[in-house]
Design a protein around this motif. Sequence first.
Motif, PDB file in Angstrom:
ATOM      1  N   TRP A 107       0.816  -1.217   0.000  1.00  0.00           N
ATOM      2  CA  TRP A 107       0.000   0.000   0.000  1.00  0.00           C
ATOM      3  C   TRP A 107       0.852   1.271   0.000  1.00  0.00           C
ATOM      4  O   TRP A 107       0.348   2.378  -0.095  1.00  0.00           O
ATOM      5  CB  TRP A 107      -0.983   0.032   1.170  1.00  0.00           C
ATOM      6  CG  TRP A 107      -0.368  -0.136   2.528  1.00  0.00           C
ATOM      7  CD1 TRP A 107      -0.216  -1.304   3.217  1.00  0.00           C
ATOM      8  CD2 TRP A 107       0.163   0.884   3.377  1.00  0.00           C
ATOM      9  NE1 TRP A 107       0.393  -1.070   4.423  1.00  0.00           N
ATOM     10  CE2 TRP A 107       0.632   0.276   4.554  1.00  0.00           C
ATOM     11  CE3 TRP A 107       0.289   2.268   3.255  1.00  0.00           C
ATOM     12  CZ2 TRP A 107       1.217   0.972   5.596  1.00  0.00           C
ATOM     13  CZ3 TRP A 107       0.878   2.972   4.302  1.00  0.00           C
ATOM     14  CH2 TRP A 107       1.324   2.324   5.453  1.00  0.00           C
ATOM     15  N   TYR A 108       2.170   1.104   0.074  1.00  0.00           N
ATOM     16  CA  TYR A 108       3.097   2.241   0.087  1.00  0.00           C
ATOM     17  C   TYR A 108       4.356   1.825  -0.647  1.00  0.00           C
ATOM     18  O   TYR A 108       4.905   0.750  -0.373  1.00  0.00           O
ATOM     19  CB  TYR A 108       3.431   2.624   1.526  1.00  0.00           C
ATOM     20  CG  TYR A 108       4.202   3.916   1.681  1.00  0.00           C
ATOM     21  CD1 TYR A 108       3.570   5.071   2.094  1.00  0.00           C
ATOM     22  CD2 TYR A 108       5.571   3.975   1.425  1.00  0.00           C
ATOM     23  CE1 TYR A 108       4.269   6.261   2.251  1.00  0.00           C
ATOM     24  CE2 TYR A 108       6.278   5.161   1.568  1.00  0.00           C
ATOM     25  CZ  TYR A 108       5.628   6.292   1.982  1.00  0.00           C
ATOM     26  OH  TYR A 108       6.307   7.471   2.133  1.00  0.00           O
ATOM     27  N   ASP A 159       5.837   6.844  17.525  1.00  0.00           N
ATOM     28  CA  ASP A 159       6.788   5.926  16.894  1.00  0.00           C
ATOM     29  C   ASP A 159       5.962   4.979  16.044  1.00  0.00           C
ATOM     30  O   ASP A 159       5.007   4.373  16.537  1.00  0.00           O
ATOM     31  CB  ASP A 159       7.558   5.120  17.941  1.00  0.00           C
ATOM     32  CG  ASP A 159       8.546   5.972  18.719  1.00  0.00           C
ATOM     33  OD1 ASP A 159       8.796   7.131  18.315  1.00  0.00           O
ATOM     34  OD2 ASP A 159       9.066   5.477  19.733  1.00  0.00           O
ATOM     35  N   HIS A 160       6.315   4.881  14.759  1.00  0.00           N
ATOM     36  CA  HIS A 160       5.542   4.055  13.826  1.00  0.00           C
ATOM     37  C   HIS A 160       6.270   2.758  13.511  1.00  0.00           C
ATOM     38  O   HIS A 160       7.491   2.764  13.331  1.00  0.00           O
ATOM     39  CB  HIS A 160       5.270   4.847  12.543  1.00  0.00           C
ATOM     40  CG  HIS A 160       4.494   6.080  12.797  1.00  0.00           C
ATOM     41  ND1 HIS A 160       4.993   7.343  12.580  1.00  0.00           N
ATOM     42  CD2 HIS A 160       3.243   6.251  13.300  1.00  0.00           C
ATOM     43  CE1 HIS A 160       4.086   8.234  12.918  1.00  0.00           C
ATOM     44  NE2 HIS A 160       3.018   7.602  13.355  1.00  0.00           N
ATOM     45  N   PRO A 161       5.532   1.659  13.413  1.00  0.00           N
ATOM     46  CA  PRO A 161       6.165   0.357  13.198  1.00  0.00           C
ATOM     47  C   PRO A 161       6.903   0.261  11.864  1.00  0.00           C
ATOM     48  O   PRO A 161       7.792  -0.564  11.717  1.00  0.00           O
ATOM     49  CB  PRO A 161       5.001  -0.628  13.260  1.00  0.00           C
ATOM     50  CG  PRO A 161       3.777   0.180  12.945  1.00  0.00           C
ATOM     51  CD  PRO A 161       4.071   1.555  13.466  1.00  0.00           C
ATOM     52  N   TRP A 162       6.571   1.119  10.883  1.00  0.00           N
ATOM     53  CA  TRP A 162       7.246   1.052   9.592  1.00  0.00           C
ATOM     54  C   TRP A 162       8.636   1.681   9.629  1.00  0.00           C
ATOM     55  O   TRP A 162       9.357   1.649   8.651  1.00  0.00           O
ATOM     56  CB  TRP A 162       6.402   1.673   8.474  1.00  0.00           C
ATOM     57  CG  TRP A 162       5.892   3.055   8.770  1.00  0.00           C
ATOM     58  CD1 TRP A 162       6.557   4.240   8.605  1.00  0.00           C
ATOM     59  CD2 TRP A 162       4.610   3.392   9.271  1.00  0.00           C
ATOM     60  NE1 TRP A 162       5.763   5.294   8.979  1.00  0.00           N
ATOM     61  CE2 TRP A 162       4.551   4.799   9.390  1.00  0.00           C
ATOM     62  CE3 TRP A 162       3.484   2.649   9.629  1.00  0.00           C
ATOM     63  CZ2 TRP A 162       3.426   5.474   9.854  1.00  0.00           C
ATOM     64  CZ3 TRP A 162       2.373   3.328  10.091  1.00  0.00           C
ATOM     65  CH2 TRP A 162       2.355   4.714  10.204  1.00  0.00           C
ATOM     66  N   GLY A 163       9.020   2.283  10.757  1.00  0.00           N
ATOM     67  CA  GLY A 163      10.404   2.720  10.922  1.00  0.00           C
ATOM     68  C   GLY A 163      10.631   4.216  10.998  1.00  0.00           C
ATOM     69  O   GLY A 163      11.667   4.694  10.537  1.00  0.00           O
ATOM     70  N   ASP A 164       9.708   4.950  11.592  1.00  0.00           N
ATOM     71  CA  ASP A 164       9.975   6.358  11.851  1.00  0.00           C
ATOM     72  C   ASP A 164       9.191   6.837  13.067  1.00  0.00           C
ATOM     73  O   ASP A 164       8.275   6.191  13.534  1.00  0.00           O
ATOM     74  CB  ASP A 164       9.720   7.242  10.630  1.00  0.00           C
ATOM     75  CG  ASP A 164       8.258   7.404  10.235  1.00  0.00           C
ATOM     76  OD1 ASP A 164       7.379   7.491  11.119  1.00  0.00           O
ATOM     77  OD2 ASP A 164       7.990   7.459   9.027  1.00  0.00           O
ATOM     78  N   GLU A 177       9.628  -5.763  13.411  1.00  0.00           N
ATOM     79  CA  GLU A 177       9.891  -6.988  12.652  1.00  0.00           C
ATOM     80  C   GLU A 177       8.907  -7.124  11.494  1.00  0.00           C
ATOM     81  O   GLU A 177       9.274  -7.526  10.392  1.00  0.00           O
ATOM     82  CB  GLU A 177       9.806  -8.214  13.571  1.00  0.00           C
ATOM     83  CG  GLU A 177      10.241  -9.505  12.911  1.00  0.00           C
ATOM     84  CD  GLU A 177      11.702  -9.500  12.492  1.00  0.00           C
ATOM     85  OE1 GLU A 177      12.018 -10.028  11.415  1.00  0.00           O
ATOM     86  OE2 GLU A 177      12.533  -8.961  13.248  1.00  0.00           O
ATOM     87  N   GLU A 178       7.643  -6.773  11.726  1.00  0.00           N
ATOM     88  CA  GLU A 178       6.611  -6.858  10.695  1.00  0.00           C
ATOM     89  C   GLU A 178       6.978  -6.058   9.452  1.00  0.00           C
ATOM     90  O   GLU A 178       6.778  -6.498   8.335  1.00  0.00           O
ATOM     91  CB  GLU A 178       5.283  -6.350  11.263  1.00  0.00           C
ATOM     92  CG  GLU A 178       4.189  -6.225  10.230  1.00  0.00           C
ATOM     93  CD  GLU A 178       2.966  -5.466  10.727  1.00  0.00           C
ATOM     94  OE1 GLU A 178       2.021  -5.341   9.949  1.00  0.00           O
ATOM     95  OE2 GLU A 178       2.985  -4.986  11.881  1.00  0.00           O
ATOM     96  N   PHE A 179       7.539  -4.859   9.636  1.00  0.00           N
ATOM     97  CA  PHE A 179       7.828  -3.981   8.496  1.00  0.00           C
ATOM     98  C   PHE A 179       9.250  -4.139   7.968  1.00  0.00           C
ATOM     99  O   PHE A 179       9.524  -3.731   6.840  1.00  0.00           O
ATOM    100  CB  PHE A 179       7.549  -2.528   8.846  1.00  0.00           C
ATOM    101  CG  PHE A 179       6.102  -2.169   8.710  1.00  0.00           C
ATOM    102  CD1 PHE A 179       5.602  -1.673   7.525  1.00  0.00           C
ATOM    103  CD2 PHE A 179       5.222  -2.382   9.759  1.00  0.00           C
ATOM    104  CE1 PHE A 179       4.250  -1.366   7.382  1.00  0.00           C
ATOM    105  CE2 PHE A 179       3.876  -2.078   9.634  1.00  0.00           C
ATOM    106  CZ  PHE A 179       3.400  -1.575   8.437  1.00  0.00           C
ATOM    107  N   ARG A 180      10.157  -4.714   8.739  1.00  0.00           N
ATOM    108  CA  ARG A 180      11.546  -4.874   8.292  1.00  0.00           C
ATOM    109  C   ARG A 180      11.610  -5.643   6.976  1.00  0.00           C
ATOM    110  O   ARG A 180      12.435  -5.351   6.117  1.00  0.00           O
ATOM    111  CB  ARG A 180      12.341  -5.580   9.383  1.00  0.00           C
ATOM    112  CG  ARG A 180      13.830  -5.411   9.231  1.00  0.00           C
ATOM    113  CD  ARG A 180      14.599  -5.872  10.448  1.00  0.00           C
ATOM    114  NE  ARG A 180      14.259  -5.025  11.594  1.00  0.00           N
ATOM    115  CZ  ARG A 180      13.969  -5.503  12.802  1.00  0.00           C
ATOM    116  NH1 ARG A 180      13.974  -6.778  13.045  1.00  0.00           N
ATOM    117  NH2 ARG A 180      13.649  -4.673  13.777  1.00  0.00           N
ATOM    118  N   GLN A 181      10.701  -6.583   6.790  1.00  0.00           N
ATOM    119  CA  GLN A 181      10.706  -7.414   5.587  1.00  0.00           C
ATOM    120  C   GLN A 181      10.412  -6.625   4.313  1.00  0.00           C
ATOM    121  O   GLN A 181      10.727  -7.080   3.209  1.00  0.00           O
ATOM    122  CB  GLN A 181       9.674  -8.529   5.722  1.00  0.00           C
ATOM    123  CG  GLN A 181       8.236  -8.010   5.792  1.00  0.00           C
ATOM    124  CD  GLN A 181       7.209  -9.087   5.972  1.00  0.00           C
ATOM    125  OE1 GLN A 181       7.323 -10.139   5.375  1.00  0.00           O
ATOM    126  NE2 GLN A 181       6.213  -8.810   6.804  1.00  0.00           N
TER     127      GLN A 181
END
Length: 133
Positions: free
Chosen positions: A36-37, A98-103, A126-130
């Motif tokens: 979605w992004y 703090d957002h799980p996608w890394g910011d 971990e969910e978004f690292r992939q």
Amino acid sequence: MNPIDISATIVVEDLDKARAFYTTHLNGRLIFDCGWYIGLQFGENGPTLHFMQPQSPDQPLYQSGLTYNIKLHDADEVDTAHADIVKAGLPVIMPLEDHPWGDRGFCTLDPYGVALYVYVDIEPSEEFRQYYL
């Protein structure tokens, strides 16, 4: 506020068209794609452009569908920028989090309705690292 990077996120319904056009015709390189992004970079260390689909029916569609991503140096600077925005009485359309996608970031609006997403990179969950390519 002393930004170190500013890039645009364009809200569209169909990411496939953006993905195909910018990779085919402008040699954009996907640097993030979670469905979605997407994030594209142009050149070896060049500018980036991002596209996203709205994430909820309650998410307001920004005038022209444009969001500027304003990257700052560190979390303290983001926290200070947020406090300054609140003190100035500007709208906060996404709270400081703090957002799980890394910011870590928040979102406000400019006088024309363009969203300004102010953030600093943090370690993604971990969910978004992939999704980082």
